[in-house]
Write a protein that holds these residues in place. Structure first.
Motif, PDB file in Angstrom:
ATOM      1  N   LEU A 251       9.678  84.393 -30.868  1.00 45.26           N
ATOM      2  CA  LEU A 251       8.233  84.149 -30.874  1.00 45.26           C
ATOM      3  C   LEU A 251       7.872  83.061 -31.879  1.00 45.26           C
ATOM      4  CD1 LEU A 251       5.368  84.913 -29.977  1.00 45.26           C
ATOM      5  CD2 LEU A 251       5.369  86.663 -31.769  1.00 45.26           C
ATOM      6  N   ALA A 252       8.479  83.113 -33.065  1.00 43.47           N
ATOM      7  CA  ALA A 252       8.206  82.095 -34.078  1.00 43.47           C
ATOM      8  C   ALA A 252       8.601  80.712 -33.585  1.00 43.47           C
ATOM      9  CB  ALA A 252       8.961  82.437 -35.364  1.00 43.47           C
ATOM     10  N   ARG A 253       9.663  80.637 -32.816  1.00 39.77           N
ATOM     11  CA  ARG A 253      10.163  79.365 -32.322  1.00 39.77           C
ATOM     12  C   ARG A 253       9.240  78.750 -31.265  1.00 39.77           C
ATOM     13  NH1 ARG A 253      16.090  80.018 -30.387  1.00 39.77           N
ATOM     14  NH2 ARG A 253      16.119  80.985 -32.460  1.00 39.77           N
ATOM     15  N   HIS A 254       8.602  79.612 -30.470  1.00 42.33           N
ATOM     16  CA  HIS A 254       7.820  79.114 -29.337  1.00 42.33           C
ATOM     17  C   HIS A 254       6.335  79.479 -29.432  1.00 42.33           C
ATOM     18  CE1 HIS A 254      11.512  78.028 -27.228  1.00 42.33           C
ATOM     19  NE2 HIS A 254      11.993  79.223 -27.528  1.00 42.33           N
ATOM     20  N   LYS A 255       5.871  79.875 -30.598  1.00 42.97           N
ATOM     21  CA  LYS A 255       4.496  80.382 -30.690  1.00 42.97           C
ATOM     22  C   LYS A 255       3.451  79.320 -30.365  1.00 42.97           C
ATOM     23  CE  LYS A 255       3.885  79.738 -35.683  1.00 42.97           C
ATOM     24  NZ  LYS A 255       3.492  80.406 -36.945  1.00 42.97           N
ATOM     25  N   ALA A 256       3.690  78.059 -30.732  1.00 46.35           N
ATOM     26  CA  ALA A 256       2.706  77.011 -30.450  1.00 46.35           C
ATOM     27  C   ALA A 256       2.529  76.821 -28.944  1.00 46.35           C
ATOM     28  CB  ALA A 256       3.139  75.700 -31.113  1.00 46.35           C
ATOM     29  N   THR A 257       3.645  76.760 -28.225  1.00 43.11           N
ATOM     30  CA  THR A 257       3.585  76.608 -26.768  1.00 43.11           C
ATOM     31  C   THR A 257       2.941  77.823 -26.114  1.00 43.11           C
ATOM     32  OG1 THR A 257       5.607  75.279 -26.813  1.00 43.11           O
ATOM     33  CG2 THR A 257       4.960  76.226 -24.694  1.00 43.11           C
ATOM     34  N   LEU A 258       3.312  79.013 -26.591  1.00 48.19           N
ATOM     35  CA  LEU A 258       2.806  80.242 -25.997  1.00 48.19           C
ATOM     36  C   LEU A 258       1.306  80.406 -26.231  1.00 48.19           C
ATOM     37  CD1 LEU A 258       3.553  82.823 -24.496  1.00 48.19           C
ATOM     38  CD2 LEU A 258       4.084  83.884 -26.692  1.00 48.19           C
ATOM     39  N   THR A 259       0.856  80.177 -27.455  1.00 49.46           N
ATOM     40  CA  THR A 259      -0.573  80.330 -27.747  1.00 49.46           C
ATOM     41  C   THR A 259      -1.406  79.298 -27.005  1.00 49.46           C
ATOM     42  OG1 THR A 259      -0.233  79.021 -29.775  1.00 49.46           O
ATOM     43  CG2 THR A 259      -0.242  81.421 -29.996  1.00 49.46           C
ATOM     44  N   ALA A 260      -0.869  78.099 -26.845  1.00 48.96           N
ATOM     45  CA  ALA A 260      -1.596  77.065 -26.096  1.00 48.96           C
ATOM     46  C   ALA A 260      -1.738  77.470 -24.628  1.00 48.96           C
ATOM     47  CB  ALA A 260      -0.879  75.721 -26.218  1.00 48.96           C
ATOM     48  N   TRP A 261      -0.670  78.030 -24.048  1.00 45.31           N
ATOM     49  CA  TRP A 261      -0.727  78.455 -22.647  1.00 45.31           C
ATOM     50  C   TRP A 261      -1.705  79.616 -22.465  1.00 45.31           C
ATOM     51  CZ3 TRP A 261       0.403  82.828 -19.719  1.00 45.31           C
ATOM     52  CH2 TRP A 261       0.458  82.612 -18.340  1.00 45.31           C
TER      53      TRP A 261
ATOM     54  N   ALA B 151      -4.312  80.292 -24.332  1.00 46.48           N
ATOM     55  CA  ALA B 151      -5.670  79.776 -24.480  1.00 46.48           C
ATOM     56  C   ALA B 151      -6.153  79.067 -23.213  1.00 46.48           C
ATOM     57  CB  ALA B 151      -5.724  78.819 -25.672  1.00 46.48           C
ATOM     58  N   ALA B 152      -5.234  78.404 -22.517  1.00 48.73           N
ATOM     59  CA  ALA B 152      -5.606  77.660 -21.309  1.00 48.73           C
ATOM     60  C   ALA B 152      -5.686  78.542 -20.072  1.00 48.73           C
ATOM     61  CB  ALA B 152      -4.603  76.528 -21.074  1.00 48.73           C
ATOM     62  N   HIS B 153      -4.980  79.676 -20.056  1.00 49.45           N
ATOM     63  CA  HIS B 153      -4.931  80.551 -18.876  1.00 49.45           C
ATOM     64  C   HIS B 153      -5.126  82.004 -19.324  1.00 49.45           C
ATOM     65  CE1 HIS B 153      -2.350  76.993 -18.161  1.00 49.45           C
ATOM     66  NE2 HIS B 153      -2.908  76.985 -16.962  1.00 49.45           N
ATOM     67  N   ARG B 154      -6.254  82.300 -19.906  1.00 50.04           N
ATOM     68  CA  ARG B 154      -6.419  83.591 -20.571  1.00 50.04           C
ATOM     69  C   ARG B 154      -6.332  84.775 -19.608  1.00 50.04           C
ATOM     70  NH1 ARG B 154      -7.147  84.629 -25.647  1.00 50.04           N
ATOM     71  NH2 ARG B 154      -8.117  86.572 -26.344  1.00 50.04           N
ATOM     72  N   VAL B 155      -6.974  84.677 -18.459  1.00 48.84           N
ATOM     73  CA  VAL B 155      -6.948  85.793 -17.505  1.00 48.84           C
ATOM     74  C   VAL B 155      -5.538  85.994 -16.957  1.00 48.84           C
ATOM     75  CG1 VAL B 155      -7.802  86.643 -15.288  1.00 48.84           C
ATOM     76  CG2 VAL B 155      -9.373  85.519 -16.884  1.00 48.84           C
ATOM     77  N   LEU B 156      -4.910  84.907 -16.550  1.00 52.13           N
ATOM     78  CA  LEU B 156      -3.539  84.992 -16.036  1.00 52.13           C
ATOM     79  C   LEU B 156      -2.594  85.519 -17.110  1.00 52.13           C
ATOM     80  CD1 LEU B 156      -1.490  84.435 -13.796  1.00 52.13           C
ATOM     81  CD2 LEU B 156      -1.312  82.078 -14.645  1.00 52.13           C
ATOM     82  N   ALA B 157      -2.797  85.059 -18.342  1.00 57.14           N
ATOM     83  CA  ALA B 157      -1.950  85.516 -19.448  1.00 57.14           C
ATOM     84  C   ALA B 157      -2.129  87.011 -19.686  1.00 57.14           C
ATOM     85  CB  ALA B 157      -2.284  84.732 -20.719  1.00 57.14           C
ATOM     86  N   ALA B 158      -3.365  87.497 -19.603  1.00 57.95           N
ATOM     87  CA  ALA B 158      -3.631  88.924 -19.807  1.00 57.95           C
ATOM     88  C   ALA B 158      -2.944  89.764 -18.724  1.00 57.95           C
ATOM     89  CB  ALA B 158      -5.134  89.191 -19.804  1.00 57.95           C
ATOM     90  N   ILE B 159      -3.038  89.307 -17.476  1.00 55.84           N
ATOM     91  CA  ILE B 159      -2.387  90.032 -16.373  1.00 55.84           C
ATOM     92  C   ILE B 159      -0.873  90.018 -16.553  1.00 55.84           C
ATOM     93  CG2 ILE B 159      -1.976  90.029 -13.883  1.00 55.84           C
ATOM     94  CD1 ILE B 159      -4.814  88.862 -13.561  1.00 55.84           C
TER      95      ILE B 159
ATOM     96  N   LEU C  72      -1.669  87.375 -29.636  1.00 56.43           N
ATOM     97  CA  LEU C  72      -2.094  86.462 -28.573  1.00 56.43           C
ATOM     98  C   LEU C  72      -3.559  86.620 -28.188  1.00 56.43           C
ATOM     99  CD1 LEU C  72       1.006  86.664 -26.189  1.00 56.43           C
ATOM    100  CD2 LEU C  72       0.432  84.822 -27.785  1.00 56.43           C
ATOM    101  N   PHE C  73      -4.065  87.865 -28.216  1.00 57.33           N
ATOM    102  CA  PHE C  73      -5.398  88.115 -27.667  1.00 57.33           C
ATOM    103  C   PHE C  73      -6.404  88.645 -28.687  1.00 57.33           C
ATOM    104  CE2 PHE C  73      -2.236  88.762 -24.292  1.00 57.33           C
ATOM    105  CZ  PHE C  73      -2.682  87.852 -23.347  1.00 57.33           C
ATOM    106  N   GLY C  74      -5.942  88.990 -29.902  1.00 61.17           N
ATOM    107  CA  GLY C  74      -6.833  89.615 -30.876  1.00 61.17           C
ATOM    108  C   GLY C  74      -6.640  91.129 -30.882  1.00 61.17           C
ATOM    109  N   THR C  75      -7.129  91.773 -31.937  1.00 66.05           N
ATOM    110  CA  THR C  75      -6.850  93.200 -32.134  1.00 66.05           C
ATOM    111  C   THR C  75      -7.308  94.062 -30.967  1.00 66.05           C
ATOM    112  OG1 THR C  75      -6.937  92.993 -34.546  1.00 66.05           O
ATOM    113  CG2 THR C  75      -7.279  95.197 -33.608  1.00 66.05           C
TER     114      THR C  75
END
Length: 235
Positions: free
Chosen positions: A36-46, A48-56, A83-86
């Motif tokens: 997660l530490a290695r890829h957190k920037a890419t993951l958080t950006a994705w 943020a851009a696809h929040r509903v899809l990411a949640a599913i 990723l989404f908050g508490t």
């Protein structure tokens, strides 16, 4: 072993084979805080851009982790908070974990309940009757205090004849408090990873957290104690 028995065992066999493949291939390395530490920037950006899809996607992955009893599921809730908050992370974790638990519950009931009853006989019938009277309260208390393995608490109610419509809300309510705790830990995960550290997931067993959970578990058993005392007075 006849064809009927094989069909009954198939769902459980699929879950066990999935777990075995996961362990044999060492796939847990892809579900670590280091990854997660290695890829957190890419993951958080994705996210943020696809929040509903990411949640599913998060809920589906969490459900698969729980259904196959993968030993990395405990990582998922803090990651959800990160990723989404508490509160959103806790909600998504509860939904995902409950969905996975339902899969285990149904597989265990379909595969083993008749065999379990046949082996235990009248002893189980008496115990099952007592459990089903207060099954919601029993399961809720077991979920609130995370002492027993999660997979075991998924299976036992299925063997004792608990109804799915009672199992689901008891599971959701029972795991919600710990999910909020773990998700809140995850909300600060970015700073922890930046320091090269890992979150303290043992926080739920600290007395300041465990005592309130034990209190909730005790309250959930009040209806059970009340009914037992009333029966004694009536006999």
């Amino acid at each position: 072993m006849n064809a009927s028995t094989l069909r009954r065992l198939l769902p459980v066999a699929i879950l066990l084979v999935g777990l075995a493949i996961f362990l044999l291939l060492g796939l847990e390395r892809y579900f670590s805080y280091e990854m997660l530490a290695r890829h957190k920037a890419t993951l958080t950006a994705w996210v943020a851009a696809h929040r509903v899809l990411a949640a599913i996607a998060f809920m589906l992955v969490y459900a698969v982790m729980v259904a196959f009893s993968l030993p990395v599921a405990i990582v998922a809730t803090p990651v959800g908070g990160f990723l989404f908050g508490t509160w959103p992370g806790a909600f998504l974790s509860v939904v995902g974990a409950t969905a996975g638990s339902i899969a285990v519950f149904l597989a265990a009931r379909y595969a083993f309940r008749d065999l379990f009853r046949a082996r235990a006989g009248t002893r189980l019938a008496r115990f099952e009757e007592g459990f089903r009277t207060d099954d919601f309260s029993y399961l809720l208390s077991l979920r609130l205090v995370p002492i027993f393995p999660f997979w075991l608490v998924n299976i036992v109610p299925a063997l004792l004849g608990m109804r799915l419509r009672r199992y689901v809300p008891a599971t959701m309510l029972g795991i919600a408090p710990a999910a909020v705790v773990y998700s809140s830990v995850g909300s600060g995960l970015g700073l922890v990873l930046k320091r090269g550290e890992q979150p303290d997931l043992g926080i739920v067993f600290e007395w300041r957290i465990l005592l309130p959970l034990m209190g909730l578990a005790a309250l959930s058993l009040v209806p059970v104690i009340y009914r037992q005392l009333r029966r004694k007075r009536e006999t």
